[in-house]
Design a protein around this motif. Structure first.
Motif, PDB file in Angstrom:
ATOM      1  N   PHE A 141      24.249  18.547 -19.475  1.00 55.89           N
ATOM      2  CA  PHE A 141      23.173  18.323 -18.515  1.00 55.89           C
ATOM      3  C   PHE A 141      23.712  17.476 -17.374  1.00 55.89           C
ATOM      4  O   PHE A 141      24.328  16.440 -17.608  1.00 55.89           O
ATOM      5  CB  PHE A 141      22.008  17.564 -19.168  1.00 55.89           C
ATOM      6  CG  PHE A 141      21.345  18.330 -20.272  1.00 55.89           C
ATOM      7  CD1 PHE A 141      20.192  19.051 -20.024  1.00 55.89           C
ATOM      8  CD2 PHE A 141      21.869  18.329 -21.557  1.00 55.89           C
ATOM      9  CE1 PHE A 141      19.571  19.758 -21.040  1.00 55.89           C
ATOM     10  CE2 PHE A 141      21.250  19.033 -22.578  1.00 55.89           C
ATOM     11  CZ  PHE A 141      20.103  19.750 -22.309  1.00 55.89           C
ATOM     12  N   LEU A 184      21.896  16.087 -14.060  1.00 59.47           N
ATOM     13  CA  LEU A 184      20.657  16.011 -13.293  1.00 59.47           C
ATOM     14  C   LEU A 184      20.757  14.876 -12.286  1.00 59.47           C
ATOM     15  O   LEU A 184      21.663  14.050 -12.357  1.00 59.47           O
ATOM     16  CB  LEU A 184      19.490  15.830 -14.257  1.00 59.47           C
ATOM     17  CG  LEU A 184      19.339  16.991 -15.258  1.00 59.47           C
ATOM     18  CD1 LEU A 184      18.360  16.645 -16.356  1.00 59.47           C
ATOM     19  CD2 LEU A 184      18.926  18.269 -14.548  1.00 59.47           C
ATOM     20  N   ILE A 191      23.092  22.816 -17.699  1.00 55.79           N
ATOM     21  CA  ILE A 191      21.749  22.787 -17.138  1.00 55.79           C
ATOM     22  C   ILE A 191      21.771  21.733 -16.047  1.00 55.79           C
ATOM     23  O   ILE A 191      22.106  20.573 -16.299  1.00 55.79           O
ATOM     24  CB  ILE A 191      20.696  22.461 -18.206  1.00 55.79           C
ATOM     25  CG1 ILE A 191      20.636  23.574 -19.252  1.00 55.79           C
ATOM     26  CG2 ILE A 191      19.323  22.253 -17.554  1.00 55.79           C
ATOM     27  CD1 ILE A 191      19.670  23.314 -20.385  1.00 55.79           C
ATOM     28  N   THR A 192      21.431  22.149 -14.836  1.00 49.48           N
ATOM     29  CA  THR A 192      21.517  21.253 -13.690  1.00 49.48           C
ATOM     30  C   THR A 192      20.475  21.637 -12.655  1.00 49.48           C
ATOM     31  O   THR A 192      19.865  22.701 -12.740  1.00 49.48           O
ATOM     32  CB  THR A 192      22.933  21.300 -13.064  1.00 49.48           C
ATOM     33  OG1 THR A 192      23.007  20.356 -11.995  1.00 49.48           O
ATOM     34  CG2 THR A 192      23.274  22.684 -12.566  1.00 49.48           C
ATOM     35  N   ASP A 193      20.284  20.788 -11.686  1.00 56.31           N
ATOM     36  CA  ASP A 193      19.392  21.111 -10.583  1.00 56.31           C
ATOM     37  C   ASP A 193      20.154  21.747  -9.423  1.00 56.31           C
ATOM     38  O   ASP A 193      19.555  22.231  -8.484  1.00 56.31           O
ATOM     39  CB  ASP A 193      18.649  19.870 -10.102  1.00 56.31           C
ATOM     40  CG  ASP A 193      19.593  18.810  -9.562  1.00 56.31           C
ATOM     41  OD1 ASP A 193      20.629  18.552 -10.212  1.00 56.31           O
ATOM     42  OD2 ASP A 193      19.303  18.235  -8.505  1.00 56.31           O
ATOM     43  N   THR A 195      17.911  24.609 -12.673  1.00 60.52           N
ATOM     44  CA  THR A 195      16.471  24.432 -12.815  1.00 60.52           C
ATOM     45  C   THR A 195      16.028  23.312 -11.900  1.00 60.52           C
ATOM     46  O   THR A 195      16.760  22.349 -11.674  1.00 60.52           O
ATOM     47  CB  THR A 195      16.088  24.085 -14.264  1.00 60.52           C
ATOM     48  OG1 THR A 195      16.726  22.865 -14.624  1.00 60.52           O
ATOM     49  CG2 THR A 195      16.495  25.175 -15.221  1.00 60.52           C
ATOM     50  N   THR A 211      14.037  20.061 -10.468  1.00 62.94           N
ATOM     51  CA  THR A 211      13.480  18.802 -10.935  1.00 62.94           C
ATOM     52  C   THR A 211      12.419  18.392  -9.931  1.00 62.94           C
ATOM     53  O   THR A 211      12.562  18.626  -8.731  1.00 62.94           O
ATOM     54  CB  THR A 211      14.552  17.695 -11.050  1.00 62.94           C
ATOM     55  OG1 THR A 211      15.218  17.558  -9.807  1.00 62.94           O
ATOM     56  CG2 THR A 211      15.551  18.016 -12.122  1.00 62.94           C
ATOM     57  N   TYR A 244      11.741  15.924 -15.307  1.00 60.64           N
ATOM     58  CA  TYR A 244      12.742  16.813 -15.886  1.00 60.64           C
ATOM     59  C   TYR A 244      12.096  17.824 -16.820  1.00 60.64           C
ATOM     60  O   TYR A 244      12.712  18.291 -17.779  1.00 60.64           O
ATOM     61  CB  TYR A 244      13.809  16.001 -16.616  1.00 60.64           C
ATOM     62  CG  TYR A 244      14.541  15.070 -15.688  1.00 60.64           C
ATOM     63  CD1 TYR A 244      15.427  15.576 -14.746  1.00 60.64           C
ATOM     64  CD2 TYR A 244      14.315  13.706 -15.716  1.00 60.64           C
ATOM     65  CE1 TYR A 244      16.082  14.740 -13.863  1.00 60.64           C
ATOM     66  CE2 TYR A 244      14.977  12.856 -14.837  1.00 60.64           C
ATOM     67  CZ  TYR A 244      15.856  13.381 -13.920  1.00 60.64           C
ATOM     68  OH  TYR A 244      16.504  12.559 -13.051  1.00 60.64           O
ATOM     69  N   PRO A 301      14.098  21.380 -16.730  1.00 59.66           N
ATOM     70  CA  PRO A 301      15.332  21.383 -17.527  1.00 59.66           C
ATOM     71  C   PRO A 301      15.074  21.263 -19.025  1.00 59.66           C
ATOM     72  O   PRO A 301      15.790  21.852 -19.831  1.00 59.66           O
ATOM     73  CB  PRO A 301      16.106  20.166 -17.004  1.00 59.66           C
ATOM     74  CG  PRO A 301      15.584  19.962 -15.624  1.00 59.66           C
ATOM     75  CD  PRO A 301      14.142  20.354 -15.682  1.00 59.66           C
ATOM     76  N   MET A 361      14.116  24.696 -20.232  1.00 59.49           N
ATOM     77  CA  MET A 361      15.326  25.529 -20.253  1.00 59.49           C
ATOM     78  C   MET A 361      16.167  25.214 -21.484  1.00 59.49           C
ATOM     79  O   MET A 361      16.658  26.119 -22.163  1.00 59.49           O
ATOM     80  CB  MET A 361      16.148  25.330 -18.981  1.00 59.49           C
ATOM     81  CG  MET A 361      17.467  26.084 -18.970  1.00 59.49           C
ATOM     82  SD  MET A 361      17.311  27.862 -19.098  1.00 59.49           S
ATOM     83  CE  MET A 361      16.810  28.255 -17.457  1.00 59.49           C
TER      84      MET A 361
END
Length: 105
Positions: free
Chosen positions: A8, A10, A34-36, A52, A54, A63, A66, A69
């Motif tokens: 992750f 973020l 998984i990131t923005d 995804t 935020t 969050y 995420p 996800m």
């Protein structure tokens, strides 16, 4: 016995995350991220990137997306091999009981 790492990254994108992803790749593991952000140094190191959003309308970012996800990815992993998943969950429960990891009601 794993072959993948779920990472992750973020907002505020810690330097340690990039270092951990590089370490995992150096150990021969594949990285699902998984990131923005779909672009950037951490995404460049990942084998698969799930971008995804935020929420930033609050003082502290949300969050929720995420998290959903991550839950969907974990469900897909368990659906791919339900017998293995069940065996690993049972083994985890035994270890957590043995070490009294969780509080009892």
């Amino acid at each position: 016995g794993g072959t993948w790492v779920l990472a992750f990254s973020l907002p505020r994108h810690a330097q340690e995350t990039l270092a951990a992803v590089r370490l995992a790749r150096g150990a021969g593991l594949r990285v699902a991220l998984i990131t923005d952000l779909a672009l950037g140094p951490v995404a460049d190191e990942a084998d698969v990137t799930f971008a995804t959003g935020t929420g930033s309308r609050l003082v502290f970012d949300s969050y929720a997306a995420p998290g959903v996800m991550a839950a969907a990815l974990l469900q897909a992993m368990t659906d791919a091999d339900p017998e293995r998943t069940q065996a690993r969950l049972e083994a985890y429960e035994q270890v957590s009981d043995q070490h009294q990891f969780f509080l009892r009601d």
